[in-house]
Write a protein that holds these residues in place. Structure first.
Motif, mmCIF file in Angstrom:
data_model
loop_
_atom_site.group_PDB
_atom_site.id
_atom_site.type_symbol
_atom_site.label_atom_id
_atom_site.label_comp_id
_atom_site.label_asym_id
_atom_site.label_seq_id
_atom_site.Cartn_x
_atom_site.Cartn_y
_atom_site.Cartn_z
ATOM 1 N N SER A 149 -14.410 -10.325 -16.575
ATOM 2 C CA SER A 149 -13.674 -10.669 -15.361
ATOM 3 C C SER A 149 -12.272 -10.088 -15.430
ATOM 4 O O SER A 149 -11.804 -9.661 -16.488
ATOM 5 N N ASP A 150 -11.609 -10.065 -14.275
ATOM 6 C CA ASP A 150 -10.179 -9.760 -14.206
ATOM 7 C C ASP A 150 -9.804 -8.477 -14.955
ATOM 8 O O ASP A 150 -8.887 -8.467 -15.770
ATOM 9 N N ILE A 151 -10.498 -7.402 -14.642
ATOM 10 C CA ILE A 151 -10.162 -6.102 -15.229
ATOM 11 C C ILE A 151 -8.852 -5.585 -14.637
ATOM 12 O O ILE A 151 -8.040 -4.971 -15.331
ATOM 13 N N HIS A 152 -8.645 -5.812 -13.360
ATOM 14 C CA HIS A 152 -7.390 -5.474 -12.678
ATOM 15 C C HIS A 152 -6.998 -4.004 -12.845
ATOM 16 O O HIS A 152 -5.885 -3.678 -13.271
ATOM 17 N N LEU A 153 -7.919 -3.113 -12.481
ATOM 18 C CA LEU A 153 -7.551 -1.703 -12.425
ATOM 19 C C LEU A 153 -6.488 -1.517 -11.350
ATOM 20 O O LEU A 153 -6.562 -2.108 -10.268
ATOM 21 N N GLY A 154 -5.471 -0.725 -11.647
ATOM 22 C CA GLY A 154 -4.383 -0.554 -10.691
ATOM 23 C C GLY A 154 -3.440 0.537 -11.135
ATOM 24 O O GLY A 154 -3.829 1.462 -11.864
ATOM 25 N N GLY A 206 0.803 -1.217 0.000
ATOM 26 C CA GLY A 206 0.000 0.000 0.000
ATOM 27 C C GLY A 206 0.832 1.261 0.000
ATOM 28 O O GLY A 206 0.487 2.252 0.661
ATOM 29 N N ALA A 207 1.935 1.249 -0.731
ATOM 30 C CA ALA A 207 2.794 2.428 -0.833
ATOM 31 C C ALA A 207 2.027 3.570 -1.503
ATOM 32 O O ALA A 207 0.981 3.344 -2.121
ATOM 33 N N PRO A 208 2.496 4.798 -1.391
ATOM 34 C CA PRO A 208 1.826 5.913 -2.074
ATOM 35 C C PRO A 208 1.582 5.571 -3.542
ATOM 36 O O PRO A 208 2.461 5.009 -4.208
ATOM 37 N N PHE A 209 0.400 5.926 -4.025
ATOM 38 C CA PHE A 209 -0.004 5.486 -5.355
ATOM 39 C C PHE A 209 0.921 6.021 -6.445
ATOM 40 O O PHE A 209 1.181 5.340 -7.437
ATOM 41 N N ALA A 243 -12.337 3.469 -11.353
ATOM 42 C CA ALA A 243 -13.491 2.583 -11.479
ATOM 43 C C ALA A 243 -14.781 3.327 -11.812
ATOM 44 O O ALA A 243 -15.796 2.686 -12.120
ATOM 45 N N ALA A 244 -14.763 4.648 -11.792
ATOM 46 C CA ALA A 244 -15.981 5.443 -11.992
ATOM 47 C C ALA A 244 -16.743 5.103 -13.279
ATOM 48 O O ALA A 244 -17.984 5.116 -13.280
ATOM 49 N N PRO A 245 -16.083 4.803 -14.417
ATOM 50 C CA PRO A 245 -16.842 4.477 -15.636
ATOM 51 C C PRO A 245 -17.774 3.285 -15.496
ATOM 52 O O PRO A 245 -18.699 3.128 -16.313
ATOM 53 N N SER A 295 -6.701 0.191 -3.343
ATOM 54 C CA SER A 295 -7.765 0.668 -2.465
ATOM 55 C C SER A 295 -8.775 1.535 -3.216
ATOM 56 O O SER A 295 -8.501 2.050 -4.302
ATOM 57 N N VAL A 296 -9.927 1.705 -2.593
ATOM 58 C CA VAL A 296 -10.945 2.606 -3.135
ATOM 59 C C VAL A 296 -10.399 4.031 -3.192
ATOM 60 O O VAL A 296 -10.669 4.785 -4.138
ATOM 61 N N LYS A 297 -9.606 4.404 -2.189
ATOM 62 C CA LYS A 297 -9.028 5.740 -2.161
ATOM 63 C C LYS A 297 -8.193 6.007 -3.411
ATOM 64 O O LYS A 297 -8.292 7.074 -4.021
ATOM 65 N N ASP A 298 -7.368 5.031 -3.801
ATOM 66 C CA ASP A 298 -6.483 5.215 -4.951
ATOM 67 C C ASP A 298 -7.181 4.983 -6.282
ATOM 68 O O ASP A 298 -6.872 5.656 -7.272
#
Length: 413
Positions: free
Chosen positions: A198-203, A63-66, A244-246, A236-239
């Motif tokens: 499946s497996d969109i893996h936003l990051g 969870g390092a700074p994004f 994920a908004a679309p 995280s949701v924060k990052d």
């Protein structure tokens, strides 16, 4: 157990070190005459690539700074993919190397067999001076020449493979269509379309733009129902909330549904379940909903067991009308055995990525009952999507990403 784990870790480290030394030897040591800057640069590139790769993995999990995750992710994860194909390339080069050397030897022998013509003597205008500098260029030996040709070919092939595989991911998934007949599906539901993603893996690598491409692809199929079967995010949701908004734009006549994958439990599953609900998706947490023509159920991923939120098939499928067909959303294909025991007609899964990077499919086949596509287990059918995104390297080789449109067929039609 600790000793076994330590020995396994040491063995893996030894294999990794040996593999990278082998890459350095074939690409840098064997292509140069003596120690020098080329060899040092090669060692620095390999060591630096692995430092970035390990840093990217640790930063993501810790969870390092994004911003730091994003800085490390691109070069680090791409190096992971490139190192795989460099190693495969130098291994393949062991087959090419003796063949190329034999061709060169035959050509040299053929030249030596031709009688040499007497050279013409041309009078010199002035006798050469004893201290005149030599203009003879150093010609590489046959072995050195072969090493350079093979190394160049390996580098081009590996870079081209990773480049094309990365382009395939970034351009977005392609649509795959599969017809699945269900014995208990009523005639009125014949042709019902489920878009499986499946497996969109936003990051740190795949962000909002990629999510928008996936949403546009799904909506373009005009499905009756959308099934998002886990591993939506790596963070995280924060990052990743903005990325994920679309998903709020997903449209289907009977709604969009979501179940957790193992990566949600690395990223804060409860927060993500709440976030996807806010975006308009309907999470099925060991739950079932009755649609007009069949039941749709969903179970949590097995990774949730460590948090007390594992799959509960009895809760999701108990007390249902057995005369109605049921489609189950379950992230991992290994959950098919419980699905068979509970009389599921069709299970929709992801998780495997189809292996993502060949020959990763061989490993995936050893760990999963089905790696990709449609297979039958007793009276239950299992469909496994290769997934829309990628984990780690944003690269796919031999396992193209997809959004699958499942068209249900009634045997009464």
């Amino acid at each position: 157990m600790v000793i076994v784990f330590a020995l396994a870790a040491l063995a893996a480290l030894a294999v990794l070190v040996a593999g990278n030394w082998y890459i350095w030897r074939r690409l840098f040591r064997d292509t140069t005459r003596a120690p020098g800057p080329v060899r040092r640069i090669g060692a620095g590139v390999i060591a630096g690539g692995w430092l970035l790769a390990v840093g990217a993995l640790v930063a993501e999990r810790a969870g390092a700074p994004f911003w730091l995750q994003r800085v490390l992710a691109w070069p680090g994860f791409l190096w992971l993919a490139l190192s795989i194909y460099l190693l495969l390339g130098v291994l393949a080069g062991e087959v090419v190397r003796p063949l190329l050397r034999r061709v060169l030897e035959r050509r040299a022998a053929a030249r030596e067999a031709v009688p040499a013509e007497e050279p013409l003597t041309v009078p010199s205008a002035a006798p050469p001076e004893d201290d005149a500098p030599s203009t003879t260029l150093a010609v590489p030996s046959r072995r050195l020449f072969v090493s350079r040709v093979v190394a160049g070919g390996v580098g081009v092939a590996a870079a081209g493979t990773v480049g094309y595989g990365t382009y395939g991911v970034l351009r977005g998934p392609r649509v795959k269509r599969v017809t699945v007949p269900l014995a208990r599906l009523p005639r009125a539901a014949h042709g019902f379309r489920i878009a499986v993603v499946s497996d969109i893996h936003l990051g740190p690598v795949l962000g909002r733009g990629f999510a928008q491409r996936v949403v546009d692809t799904v909506n373009g199929t005009q499905p009756d129902l959308i099934a998002v079967v886990g591993d939506l995010v790596d963070g995280s949701v924060k990052d990743l909330g903005p990325a994920a908004a679309p998903l709020a734009q997903l449209r289907a006549r009977h709604g969009a549904y979501f179940v957790t994958g193992n990566h949600e439990y690395f990223s804060g599953a409860e927060q993500w379940v709440a976030e996807v609900r806010r975006l308009g998706l309907l999470p099925l947490e060991n739950a079932r909903t009755e649609l007009p023509y069949f039941d749709l159920a969903g179970v949590n991923d097995v990774a949730g067991e460590d948090e007390g939120h594992g799959p509960d098939f009895a809760r999701a499928l108990g007390d249902r009308d057995r005369s109605r067909a049921v489609v189950l959303m379950a992230h991992q294909p290994i959950q098919i055995h419980d699905a068979v025991d509970h009389g599921v007609d069709l299970q929709l899964s992801g998780h495997t990525h189809g292996g993502q990077l060949w020959p990763g499919s061989l490993v995936a086949e050893a760990a999963n009952p089905t790696v990709a596509g449609l297979e039958r287990y007793g009276d239950t059918q299992l469909y496994v999507s290769r997934g829309a995104g990628a984990w780690g390297p944003p690269t796919r080789v031999g396992a193209p990403s997809d959004v699958t449109v499942i068209e249900l067929a009634s045997r009464q039609a």
